[in-house]
Enzyme design. Structure first.
Site, PDB file in Angstrom:
ATOM      1  N   SER A   1      -3.009  -2.613   6.071  1.00 12.12           N
ATOM      2  CA  SER A   1      -4.357  -2.933   6.552  1.00 12.12           C
ATOM      3  C   SER A   1      -5.446  -2.080   5.913  1.00 12.12           C
ATOM      4  O   SER A   1      -5.185  -1.212   5.091  1.00 12.12           O
ATOM      5  CB  SER A   1      -4.395  -2.777   8.077  1.00 12.12           C
ATOM      6  OG  SER A   1      -4.023  -1.469   8.429  1.00 12.12           O
TER       7      SER A   1
ATOM      8  N   ARG B   1       0.860  -1.191   0.000  1.00 12.71           N
ATOM      9  CA  ARG B   1       0.000   0.000   0.000  1.00 12.71           C
ATOM     10  C   ARG B   1       0.891   1.233   0.000  1.00 12.71           C
ATOM     11  O   ARG B   1       1.766   1.376   0.857  1.00 12.71           O
ATOM     12  CB  ARG B   1      -0.914   0.036   1.233  1.00 12.71           C
ATOM     13  CG  ARG B   1      -2.063   1.056   1.111  1.00 12.71           C
ATOM     14  CD  ARG B   1      -2.861   1.187   2.384  1.00 12.71           C
ATOM     15  NE  ARG B   1      -2.115   1.900   3.400  1.00 12.71           N
ATOM     16  CZ  ARG B   1      -2.134   1.615   4.707  1.00 12.71           C
ATOM     17  NH1 ARG B   1      -2.866   0.615   5.153  1.00 12.71           N
ATOM     18  NH2 ARG B   1      -1.415   2.325   5.567  1.00 12.71           N
TER      19      ARG B   1
ATOM     20  N   ASN C   1       4.111   0.818   2.258  1.00 14.74           N
ATOM     21  CA  ASN C   1       3.970  -0.273   3.221  1.00 14.74           C
ATOM     22  C   ASN C   1       4.162  -1.620   2.543  1.00 14.74           C
ATOM     23  O   ASN C   1       3.465  -1.930   1.568  1.00 14.74           O
ATOM     24  CB  ASN C   1       2.576  -0.238   3.850  1.00 14.74           C
ATOM     25  CG  ASN C   1       2.290   1.084   4.537  1.00 14.74           C
ATOM     26  OD1 ASN C   1       2.660   1.296   5.676  1.00 14.74           O
ATOM     27  ND2 ASN C   1       1.637   1.998   3.817  1.00 14.74           N
TER      28      ASN C   1
ATOM     29  N   GLU D   1       4.363   7.321   2.614  1.00 15.58           N
ATOM     30  CA  GLU D   1       5.184   6.145   2.862  1.00 15.58           C
ATOM     31  C   GLU D   1       4.701   4.995   1.993  1.00 15.58           C
ATOM     32  O   GLU D   1       3.614   5.044   1.403  1.00 15.58           O
ATOM     33  CB  GLU D   1       5.150   5.738   4.343  1.00 15.58           C
ATOM     34  CG  GLU D   1       3.779   5.299   4.831  1.00 15.58           C
ATOM     35  CD  GLU D   1       3.763   4.966   6.315  1.00 15.58           C
ATOM     36  OE1 GLU D   1       4.808   5.103   6.972  1.00 15.58           O
ATOM     37  OE2 GLU D   1       2.695   4.564   6.807  1.00 15.58           O
TER      38      GLU D   1
ATOM     39  N   GLU E   1       6.375   0.653  11.456  1.00 16.27           N
ATOM     40  CA  GLU E   1       5.039   0.630  10.866  1.00 16.27           C
ATOM     41  C   GLU E   1       4.010   0.668  11.994  1.00 16.27           C
ATOM     42  O   GLU E   1       4.309   0.380  13.137  1.00 16.27           O
ATOM     43  CB  GLU E   1       4.840  -0.660  10.044  1.00 16.27           C
ATOM     44  CG  GLU E   1       5.877  -0.876   8.951  1.00 16.27           C
ATOM     45  CD  GLU E   1       5.871   0.206   7.888  1.00 16.27           C
ATOM     46  OE1 GLU E   1       4.826   0.852   7.709  1.00 16.27           O
ATOM     47  OE2 GLU E   1       6.909   0.424   7.275  1.00 16.27           O
ATOM     48  N   GLY E   2       2.757   1.008  11.631  1.00 17.83           N
ATOM     49  CA  GLY E   2       1.654   0.822  12.559  1.00 17.83           C
ATOM     50  C   GLY E   2       1.116   2.059  13.248  1.00 17.83           C
ATOM     51  O   GLY E   2       0.194   1.972  14.030  1.00 17.83           O
TER      52      GLY E   2
ATOM     53  N   LYS F   1      10.977  10.538  11.318  1.00 14.46           N
ATOM     54  CA  LYS F   1      10.394   9.196  11.278  1.00 14.46           C
ATOM     55  C   LYS F   1      11.439   8.119  11.586  1.00 14.46           C
ATOM     56  O   LYS F   1      12.506   8.109  10.986  1.00 14.46           O
ATOM     57  CB  LYS F   1       9.806   8.910   9.895  1.00 14.46           C
ATOM     58  CG  LYS F   1       8.595   9.747   9.531  1.00 14.46           C
ATOM     59  CD  LYS F   1       7.996   9.274   8.222  1.00 14.46           C
ATOM     60  CE  LYS F   1       6.691   9.997   7.896  1.00 14.46           C
ATOM     61  NZ  LYS F   1       6.055   9.462   6.678  1.00 14.46           N
TER      62      LYS F   1
ATOM     63  N   ARG G   1      -8.211   7.401   4.554  1.00 13.07           N
ATOM     64  CA  ARG G   1      -8.246   7.592   6.008  1.00 13.07           C
ATOM     65  C   ARG G   1      -8.213   9.094   6.289  1.00 13.07           C
ATOM     66  O   ARG G   1      -7.517   9.844   5.611  1.00 13.07           O
ATOM     67  CB  ARG G   1      -7.040   6.935   6.679  1.00 13.07           C
ATOM     68  CG  ARG G   1      -7.119   5.429   6.765  1.00 13.07           C
ATOM     69  CD  ARG G   1      -5.832   4.857   7.306  1.00 13.07           C
ATOM     70  NE  ARG G   1      -4.712   5.215   6.450  1.00 13.07           N
ATOM     71  CZ  ARG G   1      -3.442   5.004   6.769  1.00 13.07           C
ATOM     72  NH1 ARG G   1      -3.130   4.473   7.924  1.00 13.07           N
ATOM     73  NH2 ARG G   1      -2.486   5.343   5.939  1.00 13.07           N
TER      74      ARG G   1
ATOM     75  N   LYS H   1      11.777   3.240   6.126  1.00 13.33           N
ATOM     76  CA  LYS H   1      11.787   4.651   5.731  1.00 13.33           C
ATOM     77  C   LYS H   1      13.127   5.052   5.114  1.00 13.33           C
ATOM     78  O   LYS H   1      13.186   5.944   4.267  1.00 13.33           O
ATOM     79  CB  LYS H   1      11.495   5.552   6.946  1.00 13.33           C
ATOM     80  CG  LYS H   1      10.214   5.201   7.702  1.00 13.33           C
ATOM     81  CD  LYS H   1       8.985   5.318   6.827  1.00 13.33           C
ATOM     82  CE  LYS H   1       7.713   5.044   7.596  1.00 13.33           C
ATOM     83  NZ  LYS H   1       7.517   3.629   7.955  1.00 13.33           N
TER      84      LYS H   1
END
Length: 516
Positions: free
Chosen positions: A163, A134, A158, A156, A410-411, A406, A492, A339
């Site tokens: 998710s 993603r 992923n 970023e 992740e998350g 950063k 989102r 990253k």
């Protein structure tokens, strides 16, 4: 907001209209699985000891306006991004250098690399790799020109546990339902058909990627039935997002067995065949006589240091990595999503130095020119000339306001923003600064919306982040790409005063786009 919609959107709501929309959204969401397990602050474990409760996922009452050309731009580059990151994961020498640069301040990355080295020493058994990727973007409003221009800029990329593909499909369906049944009834009506709500088939697209890997895995030489494992965290709140992918895979004919396995239970319920291939065998906990050969391991865990509380968890990852199952992702693919890799790939070329990008794909094509347009300015925090310049910006109380710092994580919930950066850096040993990157903040145009979270409405300015999914299946040895598809999208949204966007982490909410 007016710069995107040309008028007042969403419309002002009377108290009665708010209540009617809340009721409709709550019922539709639970009725269609647009849900999460409740956080303990909403329903405690004492109140729900059997874990039977579900609550509506935080969601906007209206789809958010998103520039049509930016949406098309993000969708159009996904296959190029898939190809790029598949190639990065195949360049062990490059990834070794990345690890070397960040491992001083990042034990987690170092441990992942050590597992890879251990497996490499005995020889990898499975050449195929699966990526469910993603790429996340925000709209950047460039005001340096006479007429401000809008472009998507990548936040970023992923490569593990990307998710919300399942929930994003249902958020789009929710807003389509409201557009058909509710919006036209408002005092300030939105006529049916006036919103441009694109189809969102993400659940189908991601499931198709897993299915393709399953079919690429040959029939079992050991005469077991093949299966797919969803590797999940214990106490997973975002379970329905994952279930929607499972339910989609269940539509396949002939059927594909799918099982959920907690990361902590890997060594308890799986073993490796005593063969050169080291097939991964899963013994069904509820019926020990049933043994499956695992064709695909889809990891929705393993991305966070908390998933590795002790040596046994690292032994479990080694156990998976050396198995013959097709991993989504392998450790090398997971490391490709750090990253630091993103920072290196986005470094502009100069007349004397070719771009890092050109190591992996031809960077003189139209497709890659489009890729370059999505890059924003990202700097190393090492002791190179560029890194020392970035350190000055990060430590300056004024200049740091335009940046986010950063780590390789992740998350959600891991980044350090603006004025918090100098104090944070001073709390970290300078020798560890190289494990961070400094990214210029993207400045989106203002958007207004109403968020329904835990039964309460939050109204005001919001920031939207578009995610575009991709599926990629490739041969790690030969570089042959067997599948490369764009696989849907996600929106989102968070309040414009919030600096983190993770929905599961409690910062953001689900949304969908209306193209403008």
């Amino acid at each position: 907001m007016a710069s995107l919609t040309g008028g007042a959107y969403p419309p002002s709501l009377k108290a009665e209209e708010r209540e009617a929309l809340i009721e409709t959204v709550k019922d539709w969401s639970i009725g269609n699985g647009l849900a999460v397990r409740p956080p303990p602050t909403v329903i405690s474990a004492e109140t729900d000891p059997k874990g039977i409760s579900a609550v509506t996922v935080p969601v906007t009452l209206f789809p958010s306006p998103f520039p049509r050309q930016c949406f098309a731009q993000a969708k159009s580059v996904q296959r190029t991004y898939n190809e790029l990151y598949a190639a990065v994961s195949r360049d062990e020498k490059f990834l070794a250098q990345v690890v070397k640069e960040v491992e001083g301040g990042d034990e987690f990355i170092r441990n992942l690399w050590n597992v890879h080295q251990k497996v490499k020493a005995e020889g990898y058994s499975q050449p195929l790799s699966l990526g469910l990727f993603r790429s996340d973007y925000m709209v950047h409003q460039d005001t340096s020109t006479l007429t401000p221009t809008l472009q998507v800029k990548q936040v970023e990329f992923n490569t593990i546990a990307a998710s919300f593909g399942g929930l994003s499909t249902y958020t789009s369906l929710l807003h389509k339902y409201l557009a058909k049944t509710e919006y036209s009834l408002l005092d300030t009506p939105i006529p049916e058909g006036s919103l441009d709500l694109p189809e969102n088939t993400t659940a189908h697209g991601l499931a198709a990627g897993i299915e393709a890997a399953y079919l690429a895995y040959p029939e079992s030489e050991l005469k077991h039935e093949k299966a797919v494992i969803f590797l999940v965290q214990g106490g997973e709140r975002n379970v329905f997002d994952q279930r929607h992918l499972e339910y989609q895979i269940a539509k396949a004919s002939p059927s594909i067995p799918v099982f959920r396995l907690r990361y902590a239970d890997i060594l308890k319920h799986t073993s490796l065949a005593d063969t050169p291939k080291r097939q991964l065998l899963y013994r069904l906990p509820r019926s020990q006589s049933k043994v499956y050969e695992v064709a695909v391991v889809y990891m929705r865990s393993g991305y966070d240091p908390n998933d590795y509380p002790g040596q046994e968890a690292w032994d479990a990852r080694y156990h998976l990595e050396r198995s013959h199952a097709i991993k989504c992702p392998t450790i090398l693919t997971q490391l490709a999503g750090t990253k630091k890799v993103q920072q290196i790939l986005t470094t502009p070329k100069t007349p004397s130095v070719p771009s890092a990008l050109s190591k992996f794909i031809r960077d003189d094509t139209d497709d890659v020119a489009e890729l370059w347009r999505t890059f924003t300015n990202i700097y190393p925090m090492d002791t190179s000339d560029a890194g020392l310049e970035a350190r000055k910006k990060a430590l300056d109380p004024q200049l740091c306001q335009a940046y986010v710092l950063k780590p390789q994580r992740e998350g959600g919930g891991n980044n350090i923003y603006r004025s918090s950066i100098p104090a944070f850096l001073k709390s970290v040993p300078e020798a560890h600064w190289g494990s961070f990157i400094l990214m210029e903040l993207i400045t989106p145009p203002p958007v207004h919306n109403i968020i329904l979270r835990n039964g309460n409405l939050e109204e005001g300015g919001v920031i939207c982040e578009l995610g575009v999914y991709g599926t990629c299946l490739w041969d790690q040895n030969t570089g042959e790409v067997r599948r490369n598809e764009e696989a849907g999208h996600l929106l989102r949204t968070k309040g414009d005063k919030s600096e983190e966007g993770g929905v599961a982490a409690g910062f953001g909410c689900m949304d969908s786009v209306t193209l403008v």
